[in-house]
Design a protein around this motif. Structure first.
Motif, PDB file in Angstrom:
ATOM      1  N   UNK A 155      -8.522   6.855  -5.929  1.00 33.62           N
ATOM      2  CA  UNK A 155      -8.240   6.094  -7.265  1.00 33.62           C
ATOM      3  C   UNK A 155      -9.331   5.803  -7.811  1.00 33.62           C
ATOM      4  N   UNK A 156      -9.228   6.228  -9.620  1.00 37.24           N
ATOM      5  CA  UNK A 156     -10.402   6.083 -10.911  1.00 37.24           C
ATOM      6  C   UNK A 156     -10.270   4.982 -11.009  1.00 37.24           C
ATOM      7  N   UNK A 157     -11.434   4.498 -10.858  1.00 37.46           N
ATOM      8  CA  UNK A 157     -11.824   3.407 -11.661  1.00 37.46           C
ATOM      9  C   UNK A 157     -10.840   2.743 -13.352  1.00 37.46           C
ATOM     10  N   UNK A 158     -11.772   4.151 -13.708  1.00 31.44           N
ATOM     11  CA  UNK A 158     -11.401   4.585 -15.272  1.00 31.44           C
ATOM     12  C   UNK A 158      -9.697   4.243 -15.228  1.00 31.44           C
ATOM     13  N   UNK A 159      -9.209   5.080 -14.723  1.00 32.79           N
ATOM     14  CA  UNK A 159      -7.953   5.325 -14.859  1.00 32.79           C
ATOM     15  C   UNK A 159      -6.736   4.548 -14.378  1.00 32.79           C
ATOM     16  N   UNK A 162       1.942   7.425 -10.437  1.00 32.04           N
ATOM     17  CA  UNK A 162       1.138   6.524 -10.718  1.00 32.04           C
ATOM     18  C   UNK A 162      -0.316   7.432 -11.321  1.00 32.04           C
ATOM     19  N   UNK A 163      -0.495   7.303 -12.176  1.00 33.12           N
ATOM     20  CA  UNK A 163      -1.284   8.594 -12.905  1.00 33.12           C
ATOM     21  C   UNK A 163      -2.339   7.847 -12.547  1.00 33.12           C
ATOM     22  N   UNK A 164      -3.430   7.626 -11.737  1.00 36.28           N
ATOM     23  CA  UNK A 164      -4.293   6.657 -11.459  1.00 36.28           C
ATOM     24  C   UNK A 164      -5.304   7.281 -10.254  1.00 36.28           C
ATOM     25  N   UNK A 165      -4.841   8.422 -10.393  1.00 41.67           N
ATOM     26  CA  UNK A 165      -6.119   9.193  -9.753  1.00 41.67           C
ATOM     27  C   UNK A 165      -5.618  10.610  -8.434  1.00 41.67           C
ATOM     28  N   UNK A 166      -6.249  11.021  -7.436  1.00 42.62           N
ATOM     29  CA  UNK A 166      -6.053  12.158  -6.968  1.00 42.62           C
ATOM     30  C   UNK A 166      -5.523  11.820  -5.863  1.00 42.62           C
ATOM     31  N   UNK A 167      -4.923  12.684  -5.114  1.00 43.70           N
ATOM     32  CA  UNK A 167      -4.595  13.124  -3.703  1.00 43.70           C
ATOM     33  C   UNK A 167      -4.185  14.399  -3.496  1.00 43.70           C
ATOM     34  N   UNK A 168      -5.102  14.608  -2.302  1.00 43.98           N
ATOM     35  CA  UNK A 168      -5.194  16.531  -1.473  1.00 43.98           C
ATOM     36  C   UNK A 168      -4.878  15.949   0.231  1.00 43.98           C
ATOM     37  N   UNK A 179       1.131  -1.206  -0.144  1.00 49.48           N
ATOM     38  CA  UNK A 179       0.047   0.242  -0.026  1.00 49.48           C
ATOM     39  C   UNK A 179       0.956   1.263   0.075  1.00 49.48           C
ATOM     40  N   UNK A 180       1.704   1.355   1.131  1.00 47.79           N
ATOM     41  CA  UNK A 180       2.467   2.580   0.395  1.00 47.79           C
ATOM     42  C   UNK A 180       3.262   2.364  -0.421  1.00 47.79           C
ATOM     43  N   UNK A 181       3.635   1.491  -1.579  1.00 47.49           N
ATOM     44  CA  UNK A 181       4.046   2.084  -3.037  1.00 47.49           C
ATOM     45  C   UNK A 181       2.968   2.874  -4.000  1.00 47.49           C
ATOM     46  N   UNK A 182       1.387   2.526  -3.345  1.00 47.59           N
ATOM     47  CA  UNK A 182       0.751   2.803  -4.072  1.00 47.59           C
ATOM     48  C   UNK A 182       0.755   4.492  -4.048  1.00 47.59           C
ATOM     49  N   UNK A 183       0.189   5.095  -2.626  1.00 42.92           N
ATOM     50  CA  UNK A 183       0.380   6.360  -2.027  1.00 42.92           C
ATOM     51  C   UNK A 183       1.264   7.034  -2.361  1.00 42.92           C
ATOM     52  N   UNK A 184       2.777   6.155  -2.496  1.00 40.21           N
ATOM     53  CA  UNK A 184       3.744   7.165  -1.981  1.00 40.21           C
ATOM     54  C   UNK A 184       3.666   7.946  -3.677  1.00 40.21           C
ATOM     55  N   UNK A 185       3.218   6.486  -5.030  1.00 45.89           N
ATOM     56  CA  UNK A 185       3.679   6.886  -6.407  1.00 45.89           C
ATOM     57  C   UNK A 185       2.151   7.435  -6.826  1.00 45.89           C
ATOM     58  N   UNK A 186       1.672   7.315  -5.629  1.00 47.09           N
ATOM     59  CA  UNK A 186       0.327   8.641  -5.968  1.00 47.09           C
ATOM     60  C   UNK A 186       0.805  10.105  -5.511  1.00 47.09           C
ATOM     61  N   UNK A 187       1.418  10.037  -4.485  1.00 44.33           N
ATOM     62  CA  UNK A 187       2.013  11.802  -4.065  1.00 44.33           C
ATOM     63  C   UNK A 187       2.662  11.986  -5.172  1.00 44.33           C
ATOM     64  N   UNK A 188       3.649  11.304  -5.159  1.00 46.83           N
ATOM     65  CA  UNK A 188       5.131  11.433  -6.374  1.00 46.83           C
ATOM     66  C   UNK A 188       4.795  11.710  -7.461  1.00 46.83           C
ATOM     67  N   UNK A 189       3.317  11.582  -8.292  1.00 48.29           N
ATOM     68  CA  UNK A 189       2.405  11.793  -9.592  1.00 48.29           C
ATOM     69  C   UNK A 189       3.401  11.147 -10.281  1.00 48.29           C
TER      70      UNK A 189
END
Length: 83
Positions: free
Chosen positions: A61-65, A43-49, A31-41
């Motif tokens: 995490x967008x199902x379509x992305x 993994x283009x699969x959704x948004x992080x706030x 899970x940390x790989x996914x979170x860090x990948x999203x935070x750092x851009x």
């Protein structure tokens, strides 16, 4: 290219959030790989706030992305469905 046009059927998506735990199982990562990948851009699969006044983040995490990136179609599975 030989001039042929290839069409790919696009599944229907609900727009519901895919849990990070499911994404991690699909990708064979933690899970940390996914979170860090999203935070750092990476993994283009959704948004992080980042939550205001906090060190915590919210993940969408967008199902379509996710499908476009991995080929996986999310149909409401949970992490336990992959055990």
């Amino acid at each position: 290219m030989d001039g042929k046009v290839i069409y790919q059927a696009v599944p229907e998506f609900t727009g519901r959030n895919v849990p990070v735990s499911v994404v991690a199982k699909v990708m064979g990562k933690d899970k940390q790989f996914v979170r860090q990948g999203m935070i750092h851009g990476n993994l283009p699969i959704g948004s992080v706030f980042k939550k205001e006044g906090s060190n915590q983040y919210d993940y969408y995490v967008s199902p379509k992305l996710l499908w476009e990136f991995t080929g996986f179609i999310y149909r409401g599975e949970t992490e336990k469905d992959f055990e």
